[in-house]
Structure formats: structure tokens, C-alpha cells
Design a protein around this motif. Structure first.
Motif, PDB file in Angstrom:
ATOM      1  N   ASP A   1       0.840  -1.198   0.000  1.00 23.50           N
ATOM      2  CA  ASP A   1       0.000   0.000   0.000  1.00 23.50           C
ATOM      3  C   ASP A   1       0.875   1.248   0.000  1.00 23.50           C
ATOM      4  O   ASP A   1       0.449   2.309  -0.473  1.00 23.50           O
ATOM      5  N   LEU A   2       2.098   1.100   0.532  1.00 29.29           N
ATOM      6  CA  LEU A   2       3.001   2.247   0.656  1.00 29.29           C
ATOM      7  C   LEU A   2       4.442   1.763   0.622  1.00 29.29           C
ATOM      8  O   LEU A   2       4.763   0.694   1.158  1.00 29.29           O
ATOM      9  N   ILE A   3       5.296   2.557  -0.005  1.00 29.21           N
ATOM     10  CA  ILE A   3       6.741   2.310   0.015  1.00 29.21           C
ATOM     11  C   ILE A   3       7.406   3.437   0.795  1.00 29.21           C
ATOM     12  O   ILE A   3       7.166   4.612   0.534  1.00 29.21           O
ATOM     13  N   HIS A   4       8.235   3.056   1.752  1.00 19.94           N
ATOM     14  CA  HIS A   4       8.984   4.005   2.584  1.00 19.94           C
ATOM     15  C   HIS A   4      10.454   3.895   2.192  1.00 19.94           C
ATOM     16  O   HIS A   4      11.094   2.876   2.434  1.00 19.94           O
ATOM     17  N   VAL A   5      10.983   4.947   1.574  1.00 26.11           N
ATOM     18  CA  VAL A   5      12.374   4.969   1.108  1.00 26.11           C
ATOM     19  C   VAL A   5      13.218   5.750   2.101  1.00 26.11           C
ATOM     20  O   VAL A   5      12.899   6.880   2.455  1.00 26.11           O
ATOM     21  N   THR A   6      14.307   5.136   2.539  1.00 34.88           N
ATOM     22  CA  THR A   6      15.246   5.788   3.438  1.00 34.88           C
ATOM     23  C   THR A   6      16.600   5.885   2.747  1.00 34.88           C
ATOM     24  O   THR A   6      17.110   4.879   2.254  1.00 34.88           O
ATOM     25  N   GLY A   7      17.181   7.093   2.713  1.00 32.64           N
ATOM     26  CA  GLY A   7      18.522   7.203   2.161  1.00 32.64           C
ATOM     27  C   GLY A   7      18.679   8.365   1.206  1.00 32.64           C
ATOM     28  O   GLY A   7      17.838   9.261   1.144  1.00 32.64           O
ATOM     29  N   ILE A   8      19.767   8.319   0.454  1.00 33.24           N
ATOM     30  CA  ILE A   8      20.085   9.426  -0.438  1.00 33.24           C
ATOM     31  C   ILE A   8      19.248   9.363  -1.707  1.00 33.24           C
ATOM     32  O   ILE A   8      18.586   8.378  -1.987  1.00 33.24           O
ATOM     33  N   ARG A   9      19.331  10.432  -2.480  1.00 37.29           N
ATOM     34  CA  ARG A   9      18.346  10.692  -3.526  1.00 37.29           C
ATOM     35  C   ARG A   9      18.290   9.649  -4.644  1.00 37.29           C
ATOM     36  O   ARG A   9      17.246   9.486  -5.263  1.00 37.29           O
TER      37      ARG A   9
END
Length: 367
Positions: free
Chosen positions: A71-79
Motif C-alpha cells: 500500500d506504501l513504500i517508505h524509502v530511506t537514504g540518499i536521492r
């Protein structure tokens, strides 16, 4: 609620929140994107290697998305992780996208990518680990133009509160580290580099008046900045102990009587070591700016202080001379982490942010 967590190698600062959210009904899949996509060809210039992707690598990423059906993607980190996720999500417009930026100074107004990427309509929420980060960006004439303020959310990290450490265990740990078991130990854990301003606390400790042995213990690597490490040694004098790198340093926090984080402007992006020390019942001092000042309950769990050696010295002397106040502050520090930064307390905020992003994406109110 199905959440896909995406980072460079799979490490997640929000890992302690996951079990609490699973109890609320969430399901997670955690992937490291760099191993999934593989290395770029050798002909790609070093300066842009991390931005490279091809159809095959994006296809592999889409296969993981389609198999999990988030339902959702959570991206952590650089661009570059965000760029690749936006491309991979093109056929999946109903999937919400949250982007987490962990650095206080994490917006680059000189990078031509940022003004485009961080205002991209595909990003439903832009999350940071503290209100201080938002204030820092919004206070910058140029940085505040890089993101949409209506999408920004502060989401503090969570910590587990460890069992109390007995006086006997504390003495044994000190002896293993070569520290005076009877001294009042002021400690910090940091890569020894100028922004950490370790020399400020070291000088405050060196010049403080104390009827008992007083030590400044520094845990962290110094090889990358040897000239600065020499400055720290000069500031701390005979009261300084450089302990070097200690793996899983959070486990030795109980050896400290006081934890200090004198990081320079803009301050800590969260202050994980600062919070870990508090979770062990250690009073903690920090600057009166940055995210660690949010974690600190000034005057109760420690102090959020101005950038002044004399002020730091006075408060250190005060705590050394007043064991009862030291004990009260330590107990308050531990209680604050348990009440405000426990996984269950933080999970409620993550659930709120995720639910809102998903609802807005599905209703067409995002973008």
C-alpha cells in the motif's frame, strides 16, 4: 496495511517500530535496493555511478513491488534510491510513497536534481527524524524552496529501554575499558570530527573543579581527522581518555555518569547515541539547537546549553557536586525515553502518517 521498506543495504532506523506496527495490523517487507539492482557497468563515470539504472534492474525492482503488493513504500537514504523508486512505481500509481531524509543538512541547493526531485508530485510524504530538521530547512532562504511544506512530517525514532545496570556491572565495565571505577565520567560517542565539537566538552571537563576524579571518555574513530583529534587531546589534557572505536557502543553507555553531545550548528539530526544514553538512565547535555534538544527535557533529564565552555563547565560541576540531582536526572532521562520514544508510542505516529498518505494517494488528493 502493507509497507515496503527500501534502503541502500537494508538497514532501517525505524526497525524498533516494526513489531509494534505489526501488532496494529501492518505487514512489512524490507529490501536493500543496491544488492537488488546490482552494480553499474564499469564504463559509467564514478561521479554518477549510484544514479545509474537500466530497464532490467528496474524490472527486477517492479517484480518485488508486484509480488508484495504494498500500500506504501517508505524509502530511506540518499536521492538515487528515491529516483529509482519513482521510476519503478510508474505502473503503480495507487501505491503511496514516503521519503525519509535522515540528515539535518540533507538538502543541497546547488544540486540541480534536488529542486526537481524533492518537489516531485509522486512523493506523498517527506519525513525527517525531528522538528529541528524542518526548522533548519524552512529557515534557509533557498532550502525552504526545495520541498513542499504541506508534505513534511517529523517522525522521531524509537528505542527500547534496556534493563537497569547494577553498580557492580558498571564498575566491571569501567575496569574492562581501563577507566577509573570511582571517577565521575563524562562520555560521548561520535566520529571524532570538527562538527561534533568534542573539544568544547573536553575543555569544560579539563577546567572543571571537582573533589572526585573527573574523566572525559571519548568513544569513536579519530583516524580520518588526526589534526582535529590532536586538538581534542590538547583540550582535554590529563582528564581525557580516547577509547577508540567500540562496536555496539550503545552497550557501554552505563559506564558514563553524564553523556554530552556538543555538536555544532545545525546540531544532531536526531541524536541516537544521545537518546541511547538517556535510555540507560544517564543524564545528558546537548546544545540548545538541533534534534537532541527536542529529546532533552531541559532541567529534568539534562540540559540544552549554549555554545559556551564556561556554561558547560558550570553545569558539569553542578552535577558532580550534587549526587541527588544526578540520580533524579538519570531516572527522568530513562523515563522520558520509555514514555515518549518507546516503539509503541512511536508506532502510533507512523501509523497516522502512513494511513494519511495511503488515503490521499487512493483518493487522488496527492500530488
Amino acid at each position: 496495511m502493507r509497507i515496503m521498506l527500501v534502503s541502500s543495504g537494508g538497514y532501517q532506523y525505524l526497525a524498533p517500530v516494526i513489531p509494534a506496527m505489526e501488532r496494529l495490523g501492518a505487514t512489512f517487507e524490507n529490501i536493500g535496493l543496491d544488492p537488488l539492482l546490482g552494480p553499474p557497468p564499469k564504463w559509467v563515470p564514478r561521479a554518477v555511478r549510484r544514479y545509474y539504472f537500466d530497464k532490467a534492474s528496474i524490472a527486477r525492482y517492479r517484480e518485488r513491488i508486484e509480488a508484495f503488493r504494498p500500500d506504501l513504500i517508505h524509502v530511506t537514504g540518499i536521492r538515487h534510491l528515491l529516483m529509482k523508486t519513482i521510476v519503478a512505481l510508474r505502473p503503480h500509481d495507487s501505491v503511496a510513497l514516503v521519503y525519509e531524509r535522515i540528515s539535518t543538512g540533507g538538502l543541497n541547493v546547488l544540486n540541480p536534481i534536488d529542486p526537481i526531485l524533492f518537489k516531485h508530485p509522486r512523493i506523498d510524504r517527506f519525513v525527517v527524524p525531528a522538528k529541528a530538521t524542518i526548522n533548519n530547512w524552512m529557515g534557509g532562504r533557498y532550502s525552504r524552496g526545495l520541498v513542499r511544506r504541506d508534505r513534511m512530517e517529523p517522525l522521531h525514532y524509537a528505542l527500547h529501554v534496556p534493563p537497569p545496570t547494577s553498580p557492580e556491572e558498571k564498575r566491571a565495565m569501567r575496569m574492562r575499558l581501563g577507566l577509573d571505577a570511582d571517577a565521575f565520567i563524562v562520555g560521548t560517542v561520535a566520529y571524532v570530527r570538527p562538527i561534533k565539537q568534542v573539544e568544547l566538552a573536553a575543555e569544560a571537563v579539563r577546567t572543571a573543579r571537582s573533589d572526585r576524579p573527573l574523566v572525559m571518555a571519548v568513544v569513536g574513530g579519530e583516524a580520518a581527522k588526526p589534526a582535529y583529534a590532536a586538538k581534542v587531546r590538547a583540550a582535554g589534557g590529563d582528564r581525557l581518555k580516547m577509547l577508540g572505536v567500540i562496536p555496539e557502543a550503545h552497550r557501554i553507555m552505563p559506564v558514563f555518569d553524564l553523556y554530552v553531545s556538543p555538536t555544532a550548528v545545525p546540531g544532531e539530526s536526531f541524536g541516537m547515541a544521545f537518546a541511547e544514553a538517556m535510555s540507560h538512565g544517564v543524564p545528558a547535555f546537548t546544545m540548545n539547537y538541533g534534534a537532541s534538544a527536542e529529546i532533552c527535557d531541559h532541567g529534568h533529564t539534562g540540559y540544552a546549553l549554549p555554545e559556551s565552555v564556561s556554561v558547560w563547565r558550570r553545569h558539569i560541576e553542578e552535577l558532580v557536586a550534587d549526587p541527588e540531582k544526578w540520580a533524579r536526572m538519570g531516572a527522568a532521562a530513562r523515563a522520558r525515553i520509555a514514555e515518549r520514544f518507546s516503539p509503541d508510542a512511536r508506532a502510533a505516529d507512523y501509523w497516522r502518517v502512513y494511513s494519511t498518505a495511503i488515503e490521499e494517494r487512493r483518493s487522488g488528493r496527492s500530488g
